[in-house]
Scaffold this active site. Structure first.
Site, PDB file in Angstrom:
ATOM      1  N   ASP A 107       7.959   1.526   3.416  1.00 56.72           N
ATOM      2  CA  ASP A 107       8.249   0.813   2.288  1.00 56.72           C
ATOM      3  C   ASP A 107       8.817  -0.576   2.646  1.00 56.72           C
ATOM      4  O   ASP A 107       9.553  -0.701   3.465  1.00 56.72           O
ATOM      5  CB  ASP A 107       9.450   1.466   1.759  1.00 56.72           C
ATOM      6  CG  ASP A 107      10.101   1.148   0.420  1.00 56.72           C
ATOM      7  OD1 ASP A 107       9.802   1.794  -0.437  1.00 56.72           O
ATOM      8  OD2 ASP A 107      10.712   0.170   0.108  1.00 56.72           O
ATOM      9  N   HIS A 176       2.206   5.829   0.010  1.00 65.09           N
ATOM     10  CA  HIS A 176       0.816   5.258  -0.257  1.00 65.09           C
ATOM     11  C   HIS A 176       0.351   5.534  -1.498  1.00 65.09           C
ATOM     12  O   HIS A 176      -0.078   5.040  -2.365  1.00 65.09           O
ATOM     13  CB  HIS A 176       0.106   5.160   1.112  1.00 65.09           C
ATOM     14  CG  HIS A 176      -1.190   4.506   0.978  1.00 65.09           C
ATOM     15  ND1 HIS A 176      -0.850   2.725   0.978  1.00 65.09           N
ATOM     16  CD2 HIS A 176      -2.431   4.502   1.065  1.00 65.09           C
ATOM     17  CE1 HIS A 176      -2.018   2.336   0.933  1.00 65.09           C
ATOM     18  NE2 HIS A 176      -3.186   3.252   1.091  1.00 65.09           N
ATOM     19  N   TYR A 474       3.953  -2.748  -2.813  1.00 66.82           N
ATOM     20  CA  TYR A 474       4.488  -4.062  -2.160  1.00 66.82           C
ATOM     21  C   TYR A 474       5.860  -4.191  -2.725  1.00 66.82           C
ATOM     22  O   TYR A 474       6.144  -5.321  -3.440  1.00 66.82           O
ATOM     23  CB  TYR A 474       3.755  -5.400  -2.374  1.00 66.82           C
ATOM     24  CG  TYR A 474       2.255  -5.110  -1.698  1.00 66.82           C
ATOM     25  CD1 TYR A 474       2.204  -4.572  -0.550  1.00 66.82           C
ATOM     26  CD2 TYR A 474       1.173  -5.891  -2.015  1.00 66.82           C
ATOM     27  CE1 TYR A 474       0.969  -4.387  -0.066  1.00 66.82           C
ATOM     28  CE2 TYR A 474      -0.037  -5.862  -1.602  1.00 66.82           C
ATOM     29  CZ  TYR A 474      -0.241  -5.005  -0.452  1.00 66.82           C
ATOM     30  OH  TYR A 474      -1.335  -4.795   0.165  1.00 66.82           O
TER      31      TYR A 474
HETATM   32  C1  LIG Z   1       2.041  -2.787   7.971  1.00 64.14           C
HETATM   33  C2  LIG Z   1       1.701  -2.333   6.364  1.00 64.14           C
HETATM   34  C3  LIG Z   1       0.450  -2.561   5.942  1.00 64.14           C
HETATM   35  C4  LIG Z   1       0.307  -1.964   4.639  1.00 64.14           C
HETATM   36  N1  LIG Z   1      -1.033  -2.010   4.237  1.00 64.14           N
HETATM   37  C5  LIG Z   1      -1.243  -1.574   2.858  1.00 64.14           C
HETATM   38  C6  LIG Z   1      -2.651  -1.459   2.366  1.00 64.14           C
HETATM   39  O1  LIG Z   1      -3.600  -1.884   2.911  1.00 64.14           O
HETATM   40  N2  LIG Z   1      -2.700  -1.140   1.121  1.00 64.14           N
HETATM   41  C7  LIG Z   1      -1.676  -0.690   0.394  1.00 64.14           C
HETATM   42  O2  LIG Z   1      -2.036  -0.417  -1.084  1.00 64.14           O
HETATM   43  N3  LIG Z   1      -0.584  -0.588   0.873  1.00 64.14           N
HETATM   44  C8  LIG Z   1      -0.213  -1.195   2.116  1.00 64.14           C
HETATM   45  N4  LIG Z   1       0.931  -0.968   2.445  1.00 64.14           N
HETATM   46  C9  LIG Z   1       1.893  -0.733   1.656  1.00 64.14           C
HETATM   47  C10 LIG Z   1       2.306   0.837   1.765  1.00 64.14           C
HETATM   48  O3  LIG Z   1       1.259   1.222   0.867  1.00 64.14           O
HETATM   49  C11 LIG Z   1       3.477   1.048   0.996  1.00 64.14           C
HETATM   50  O4  LIG Z   1       4.772   0.729   1.781  1.00 64.14           O
HETATM   51  C12 LIG Z   1       3.643   2.845   0.976  1.00 64.14           C
HETATM   52  O5  LIG Z   1       4.559   2.947  -0.055  1.00 64.14           O
HETATM   53  C13 LIG Z   1       4.068   3.417   2.249  1.00 64.14           C
HETATM   54  O6  LIG Z   1       4.147   4.670   2.390  1.00 64.14           O
HETATM   55  P1  LIG Z   1       5.035   5.417   3.562  1.00 64.14           P
HETATM   56  O7  LIG Z   1       4.896   6.752   3.257  1.00 64.14           O
HETATM   57  O8  LIG Z   1       4.505   4.847   4.800  1.00 64.14           O
HETATM   58  O9  LIG Z   1       6.454   4.775   3.357  1.00 64.14           O
HETATM   59  P2  LIG Z   1       7.804   5.239   3.055  1.00 64.14           P
HETATM   60  O10 LIG Z   1       8.740   4.135   3.389  1.00 64.14           O
HETATM   61  O11 LIG Z   1       7.976   6.644   3.798  1.00 64.14           O
HETATM   62  O12 LIG Z   1       7.872   5.802   1.442  1.00 64.14           O
HETATM   63  C14 LIG Z   1       7.690   4.837   0.507  1.00 64.14           C
HETATM   64  C15 LIG Z   1       8.228   5.339  -0.692  1.00 64.14           C
HETATM   65  O13 LIG Z   1       7.644   6.611  -0.994  1.00 64.14           O
HETATM   66  C16 LIG Z   1       8.648   7.813  -1.177  1.00 64.14           C
HETATM   67  N5  LIG Z   1       8.006   8.819  -0.509  1.00 64.14           N
HETATM   68  C17 LIG Z   1       7.464   8.846   0.931  1.00 64.14           C
HETATM   69  N6  LIG Z   1       6.974  10.060   0.995  1.00 64.14           N
HETATM   70  C18 LIG Z   1       7.004  10.780   0.152  1.00 64.14           C
HETATM   71  C19 LIG Z   1       6.690  12.104  -0.481  1.00 64.14           C
HETATM   72  N7  LIG Z   1       6.250  12.799   0.563  1.00 64.14           N
HETATM   73  N8  LIG Z   1       6.980  12.545  -1.649  1.00 64.14           N
HETATM   74  C20 LIG Z   1       7.691  11.846  -2.686  1.00 64.14           C
HETATM   75  N9  LIG Z   1       8.155  10.579  -2.237  1.00 64.14           N
HETATM   76  C21 LIG Z   1       7.808  10.011  -0.970  1.00 64.14           C
HETATM   77  C22 LIG Z   1       9.851   7.070  -0.042  1.00 64.14           C
HETATM   78  O14 LIG Z   1      10.887   7.589  -0.585  1.00 64.14           O
HETATM   79  C23 LIG Z   1       9.695   5.504  -0.617  1.00 64.14           C
HETATM   80  O15 LIG Z   1      10.234   5.364  -1.764  1.00 64.14           O
HETATM   81  C24 LIG Z   1       1.258  -1.597   3.866  1.00 64.14           C
HETATM   82  C25 LIG Z   1       2.654  -1.592   4.138  1.00 64.14           C
HETATM   83  C26 LIG Z   1       2.882  -1.955   5.605  1.00 64.14           C
HETATM   84  C27 LIG Z   1       4.078  -1.846   6.124  1.00 64.14           C
END
Ligand SMILES: Cc1cc2nc3c(=O)[nH]c(=O)nc-3n(C[C@H](O)[C@H](O)[C@H](O)COP(=O)(O)OP(=O)(O)OC[C@H]3O[C@@H](n4cnc5c(N)ncnc54)[C@H](O)[C@@H]3O)c2cc1C
Ligand SMILES: *[C@@H]1O[C@H](CO)[C@@H](O)[C@H](O)[C@H]1NC(C)=O
Ligand SMILES: *[C@@H]1O[C@H](CO)[C@@H](O)[C@H](O)[C@H]1NC(C)=O
Ligand SMILES: *[C@@H]1O[C@H](CO)[C@@H](O)[C@H](O)[C@H]1NC(C)=O
Ligand SMILES: *[C@@H]1O[C@H](CO)[C@@H](O)[C@H](O)[C@H]1NC(C)=O
Ligand SMILES: *[C@@H]1O[C@H](CO)[C@@H](O)[C@H](O)[C@H]1NC(C)=O
Ligand SMILES: *[C@@H]1O[C@H](CO)[C@@H](O)[C@H](O)[C@H]1NC(C)=O
Ligand SMILES: *[C@@H]1O[C@H](CO)[C@@H](O)[C@H](O)[C@H]1NC(C)=O
Length: 531
Positions: A107, A176, A474
């Site tokens: 996030d 994601h 984002y």
């Molecule tokens: C280095 C980097 C590269 C990226 N590249 C891309 C890309 O190519 N394309 C793209 O579309 N996005 C990209 N992103 C953005 C990414 O899709 C989002 O940040 C996404 O929300 C990350 O998911 P996470 O589980 O890793 O994050 P987390 O921080 O764990 O979760 C993000 C949000 O979702 C919630 N959440 C997580 N898991 C669950 C669950 N199981 N049930 C309910 N809620 C949940 C969390 O509470 C938080 O609100 C990128 C981000 C970074 C930092």
């Protein structure tokens, strides 16, 4: 997957007599509530535990939130079974503990583990089973998995199946897929969320639901309406997509002196209209290059970074016909398997083993702030030149702009098919990023964040309006926030909600109000309940 009915009955028996939703911070009651099971106690971390910091830091993907001043959770729980996750939710509800779900921790504003209010984090790091079924071209993916793990597991079983998701393999499927999820296959197959066919979810009452039992409204909402809002996703079932045995990749770098501005200008007209097998994105970075006198000269480099779902011989004529100015030559192109293209885009050197996709550690983690925009009309060359001017300021040493083409399949999917609304009419999306490494946190943060806000303000005339749209994955708290300490009104949430969801915002509010009226699952930018 275990039998959820049994767990649910058990939990009901244990908790049916207790009232829910105390308001105080009661993390000790919360921990006590978890402990009788004896199953979770070894997976409960408070700041007293020596491994608390490492468990917390393990999934921090933005160093802005890895400082001593960053508010820390009171408790982190890393459940190992679905039953334990269910218990965490029920105990949180019973004791009034505010929870955040963490998947991959990417996030952009750290909302899965940072808030001004006291938190318990449910970290799904132990929920990473992936079951790929090549016969019906589907996979069940537990929500603590990363997209890199999913790509790897698919490639273990098939060379001609893939999945449309992001570029960076450490991104978690939990957040994601909850926000859309896009990558290099978007013009052919849409978003990750467009390819989800079922899910297992724990709702605010602690029940485990699947698509059938949650109903189509809730199933619609969780595919793009944002994480930590409608429930906790335990696992997704996704539809895999066909990819050819060989794909073609290239990256062509053009500096300002090599007509980068003209080429980017032209790209806006052609990239959204290419055949859907061709994806060319542009990354613009600041670059110091030495001129012939050996002086350091400031310029920019635009990297035209591409994948084509076919062979070089098919690609060259398409480029010649539509975008000859770029000057793509056969020797710029590399044919490889789809999984190798994943590693290529992720920045791993050629020849790396696909095992690297299993690592949850990013190649480079820094401080960053990002924002996004959608573009309906090509930006004139003069407009682009104004961006470059800002790129040469002191704060913007490590600024980056990424232009990702839409069109293709994205134009065919209705803007209300899932909550993600940015479809036909969008030429491309812009992501603005600024990285920095300075240690003097607050001053450096303020200076850099203020630069990216100026860039965003400069872009106003060139991008979508009414609303100025943004991509929820984002995440950007500058565009509006909920009142995390009290009540958030519909009007307050609509300020940011309409930017992420456009006309889907109202339906999301309706679903939220129905499935989680007490607003148990919430964060600074979650859909509010109207009760
Ligand atoms: C280095 C980097 C590269 C990226 N590249 C891309 C890309 O190519 N394309 C793209 O579309 N996005 C990209 N992103 C953005 C990414 O899709 C989002 O940040 C996404 O929300 C990350 O998911 P996470 O589980 O890793 O994050 P987390 O921080 O764990 O979760 C993000 C949000 O979702 C919630 N959440 C997580 N898991 C669950 C669950 N199981 N049930 C309910 N809620 C949940 C969390 O509470 C938080 O609100 C990128 C981000 C970074 C930092
Ligand atoms: C938990 O463990 C303690 C001691 O190890 C035991 O006395 C107790 O019965 C256990 N509780 C449950 C619910 O299993
Ligand atoms: C953390 O500390 C608590 C007591 O403070 C203990 O019950 C628990 O087992 C510890 N957890 C870990 C993972 O060490
Ligand atoms: C940490 O341990 C101390 C003493 O062992 C205890 O008083 C305190 O409540 C514990 N804190 C947490 C957050 O568990
Ligand atoms: C976060 O900070 C700790 C020190 O407090 C450090 O050990 C760790 O490496 C940092 N994380 C990253 C990804 O740099
Ligand atoms: C293209 O530019 C990027 C960004 O500056 C750089 O990382 C990469 O190495 C360059 N690639 C080539 C082939 O020059
Ligand atoms: C830049 O474009 C001009 C025509 O617009 C052309 O004459 C020139 O050769 C190009 N420069 C490079 C380096 O391609
Ligand atoms: C570019 O050059 C300037 C001046 O030489 C230097 O201060 C700066 O650190 C360099 N930036 C990068 C990104 O290399």
């Amino acid at each position: 997957m275990e039998n959820s009915c049994f767990s649910f009955l058990f939990v009901l028996l244990v908790f049916s007599s207790t009232s829910s939703a105390a308001l105080a911070d009661n993390h000790e009651d919360f921990i006590q509530c978890l402990s009788p099971s004896n199953q979770t106690s070894s997976n409960i971390y408070t700041p007293n535990n020596s491994s608390f910091s490492s468990v917390l830091q393990k999934s921090i993907q933005n160093l802005r939130f890895n400082t001593t001043k960053t508010p820390k959770p009171l408790v982190i729980v890393t459940p190992v079974s679905e039953f334990e996750v269910q218990l965490v939710i029920l105990c949180a509800k019973k004791t009034g503990m505010h929870v955040r779900v963490r998947g991959g921790g990417h996030d952009y504003e750290g909302l899965s583990y940072v808030s001004e209010v006291p938190l318990a984090v449910v970290d799904l790091i132990n929920h990473r089973k992936i079951n790929v079924n090549v016969n019906d071209k589907s996979a069940w993916v537990e929500a603590g998995s990363t997209i890199g793990e999913l790509y790897y597991r698919i490639s273990e079983k098939s060379k001609t199946l893939g999945f449309p998701a992001g570029v960076c393999p450490t991104v978690g499927v939990g957040g994601h897929f909850s926000g859309g999820g896009y990558g290099t296959l978007l013009r052919k197959y849409g978003l990750s969320a467009d390819n989800i066919v079922d899910a297992r979810l724990i709702d605010a009452n602690g029940r485990i639901l699947d698509r059938n039992s949650m109903g189509e409204d809730l199933f619609w909402a969780i595919r793009g309406g944002g994480g930590n809002t409608f429930g906790l996703v335990l696992a997704w079932k996704v539809k895999l997509v066909d990819v050819p045995e060989k794909v073609t990749v290239f990256t062509l770098n053009k500096t300002l002196e090599q007509n980068a501005t003209k080429l980017i200008h032209k790209w806006q007209y052609v990239a959204p209209r290419f055949p859907e097998d061709l994806f060319i994105r542009i990354l613009v970075n600041r670059l110091n290059s030495s001129d012939q006198g050996g002086n350091n000269k400031q310029t920019l480099v635009a990297s035209f970074n591409s994948i084509f779902l076919g062979r070089i011989d098919q690609l060259l004529p398409i480029m010649q016909e539509n975008f000859a100015e770029l000057g793509l030559r056969r020797e710029d192109c590399i044919e490889m398997s789809w999984i190798e293209s994943i590693m290529y885009f992720a920045g791993f050197p050629g020849g790396a083993s696909p095992n690297v996709l299993l690592s949850r550690v990013q190649l480079l983690t820094r401080n960053f702030k990002a924002k996004s925009d959608y573009v309906y009309q090509p930006i004139p060359e003069g407009g682009l030149e104004g961006i470059w001017k800002l790129f040469f300021e002191d704060e913007s040493q490590a600024a980056q702009v990424i232009l990702s083409p839409y069109g293709g399949r994205m134009d065919d999917i209705s803007s209300s098919s899932i909550p993600f609304p940015h479809r036909v009419g969008n030429l491309y999306k812009i992501q603005y990023l600024l990285y920095w490494d300075e240690q003097a946190e607050e001053v450096a943060d303020r200076r850099h964040i203020s630069w990216i806000r100026r860039l965003y303000s400069y872009m106003t005339p060139f991008v979508s309006k009414f609303p100025r749209a943004a991509y929820i994955n984002y995440r950007d708290l500058d565009i509006g926030v909920n009142n995390i300490k009290g009540h958030t009104s519909y009007a307050q949430a609509k300020v940011w909600g309409i930017k992420y969801f456009k006309n889907n915002f109202d339906r999301l509010v309706h679903v939220k109000t129905k499935v989680d009226p007490s607003n148990f699952f919430r964060n600074e930018q979650s859909i509010p309940s109207l009760t």
